[in-house]
Motif scaffolding. Sequence first.
Motif, PDB file in Angstrom:
ATOM      1  N   UNK A 108       0.842  -1.199   0.000  1.00 32.09           N
ATOM      2  CA  UNK A 108       0.000   0.000   0.000  1.00 32.09           C
ATOM      3  C   UNK A 108       0.878   1.250   0.000  1.00 32.09           C
ATOM      4  N   UNK A 110       3.865   1.461  -1.372  1.00 25.79           N
ATOM      5  CA  UNK A 110       4.349   1.567  -2.761  1.00 25.79           C
ATOM      6  C   UNK A 110       3.272   2.187  -3.641  1.00 25.79           C
ATOM      7  N   UNK A 111       2.044   1.678  -3.474  1.00 32.87           N
ATOM      8  CA  UNK A 111       0.946   2.125  -4.320  1.00 32.87           C
ATOM      9  C   UNK A 111       0.694   3.611  -4.223  1.00 32.87           C
ATOM     10  N   UNK A 112       0.955   4.196  -3.047  1.00 37.67           N
ATOM     11  CA  UNK A 112       0.654   5.618  -2.918  1.00 37.67           C
ATOM     12  C   UNK A 112       1.860   6.505  -3.144  1.00 37.67           C
ATOM     13  N   UNK A 115       4.255   7.215  -7.580  1.00 39.90           N
ATOM     14  CA  UNK A 115       3.542   7.812  -8.710  1.00 39.90           C
ATOM     15  C   UNK A 115       4.447   8.177  -9.869  1.00 39.90           C
ATOM     16  N   UNK A 118       5.134   5.421 -12.171  1.00 38.04           N
ATOM     17  CA  UNK A 118       3.982   4.769 -12.787  1.00 38.04           C
ATOM     18  C   UNK A 118       3.075   5.797 -13.438  1.00 38.04           C
ATOM     19  N   UNK A 119       3.607   6.478 -14.419  1.00 41.84           N
ATOM     20  CA  UNK A 119       2.806   7.511 -15.059  1.00 41.84           C
ATOM     21  C   UNK A 119       1.773   6.891 -15.978  1.00 41.84           C
ATOM     22  N   UNK A 120       2.023   5.698 -16.466  1.00 41.40           N
ATOM     23  CA  UNK A 120       1.070   5.044 -17.359  1.00 41.40           C
ATOM     24  C   UNK A 120       0.486   3.829 -16.657  1.00 41.40           C
ATOM     25  N   UNK A 121      -0.602   3.366 -17.136  1.00 44.74           N
ATOM     26  CA  UNK A 121      -1.168   2.124 -16.634  1.00 44.74           C
ATOM     27  C   UNK A 121      -1.391   1.226 -17.814  1.00 44.74           C
TER      28      UNK A 121
ATOM     29  N   UNK B  21      -3.018  -2.911  -4.259  1.00 42.75           N
ATOM     30  CA  UNK B  21      -2.034  -1.852  -4.463  1.00 42.75           C
ATOM     31  C   UNK B  21      -2.396  -1.001  -5.679  1.00 42.75           C
ATOM     32  N   UNK B  22      -2.673  -1.656  -6.801  1.00 46.14           N
ATOM     33  CA  UNK B  22      -2.930  -0.908  -8.030  1.00 46.14           C
ATOM     34  C   UNK B  22      -4.287  -0.215  -7.976  1.00 46.14           C
ATOM     35  N   UNK B  24      -5.563   1.003  -5.260  1.00 47.41           N
ATOM     36  CA  UNK B  24      -5.274   2.142  -4.401  1.00 47.41           C
ATOM     37  C   UNK B  24      -4.603   3.253  -5.215  1.00 47.41           C
ATOM     38  N   UNK B  25      -3.689   2.854  -6.082  1.00 47.44           N
ATOM     39  CA  UNK B  25      -2.955   3.825  -6.888  1.00 47.44           C
ATOM     40  C   UNK B  25      -3.881   4.529  -7.896  1.00 47.44           C
ATOM     41  N   UNK B  26      -4.807   3.762  -8.505  1.00 45.74           N
ATOM     42  CA  UNK B  26      -5.691   4.331  -9.526  1.00 45.74           C
ATOM     43  C   UNK B  26      -7.114   4.459  -9.003  1.00 45.74           C
ATOM     44  N   UNK B 135      -9.058   2.248 -17.107  1.00 47.86           N
ATOM     45  CA  UNK B 135      -7.918   1.371 -16.871  1.00 47.86           C
ATOM     46  C   UNK B 135      -8.243  -0.074 -17.256  1.00 47.86           C
ATOM     47  N   UNK B 136      -7.332  -0.731 -17.986  1.00 43.69           N
ATOM     48  CA  UNK B 136      -7.556  -2.138 -18.292  1.00 43.69           C
ATOM     49  C   UNK B 136      -7.321  -3.036 -17.074  1.00 43.69           C
ATOM     50  N   UNK B 137      -6.695  -2.453 -16.011  1.00 47.51           N
ATOM     51  CA  UNK B 137      -6.298  -3.266 -14.858  1.00 47.51           C
ATOM     52  C   UNK B 137      -7.481  -3.936 -14.180  1.00 47.51           C
TER      53      UNK B 137
END
Lengths: 121, 205
Positions: A108, A110-112, A115, A118-121, B21-22, B24-26, B135-137
Amino acid sequence: MSDQHHEKKGYYTGDIHNEFIEEHHDPSAKKRIWKTFWILLTVTLFEVGIAFTSIPHNILLIIFITLTLVKAGYIVYIFMHLMHEKKIFQMAILVPFVLIIYLIAISLYEGSVLDVFWLTY
Amino acid sequence: MWFFLVSDAFTFSSLIIAYGTLRHRFADIWPDANEVFHHFPFVDAHVPLAYVGLMTFILIMSSVTMVLAVEAGQRRDNKAVAKWMLWTILGGLIFLGSQAWEWYHFIVGTEHGRVLADGTVIHGANLIVNEYGESPLFADFFFFITGFHGFHVFSGVVINFIIYLKVVNGDYLKRGHYEQVEKAGLYWHFVDLVWVFVFTFFYLV
């Protein structure tokens, strides 16, 4: 008490350890199974019910995670009979999950934080 | 069996934590699961969580019949073991069918779909795009985690079926104990256990 001199009922596993397993006749076993079923069902219905209320999302999240762990506990302890196992065995199964808590914490974070990378998804 | 299940639990934990995690990020562009999964068979209504709640009920129910089979095995009641095993297999098959139905609706999507800025319309979901969010995620994790769980259910049904045949054949009656049934039971309860977590993190939250 003449019963004490009788041989205990049970069976040998027949594998390399040939361990003697005592037969445990538990008349309340069925009752406990159905009680657990009703608890699991009620908790699930309760979860579905409160999902549509206006409780703030953060509090809902905490409630859901707590109830999920409660359900998991009932499944592992009652359905999977972990409570009948030796204490040291229970510990050997449960203690490794401390690592999962650690993984949740770092993931968690890392996820926050990451950024920029991780500019793209 | 227990230690195999611990390692399998770690695999599922890693998958769900990666998802968390992902997500949370998106969080800002993550679709609301209630807007995605709101179909119910034979009914043309907007009923979020109803169908997946039913699936949860079916899986918990099959866990109950499994534990009743194990209990009957401890009493060496061969007939009762066979009966409860059959119910368990049936529950597993219904669950698999439900999941196939859910996947079908997820992949095909809605008629209106999602219209992009250049006018193209996206229907349903695949691994690259989906109509539910930018998002495709979301779709990727859905396919991977419910798929991985579904495959566990499938192998559980196969294992249960083999055990069922051996019960009907009287193998365990001859052997004198039903430890195999208990081991298959452990695996089946584990599958139920994982679903409890998938249900919470994919549908409820």
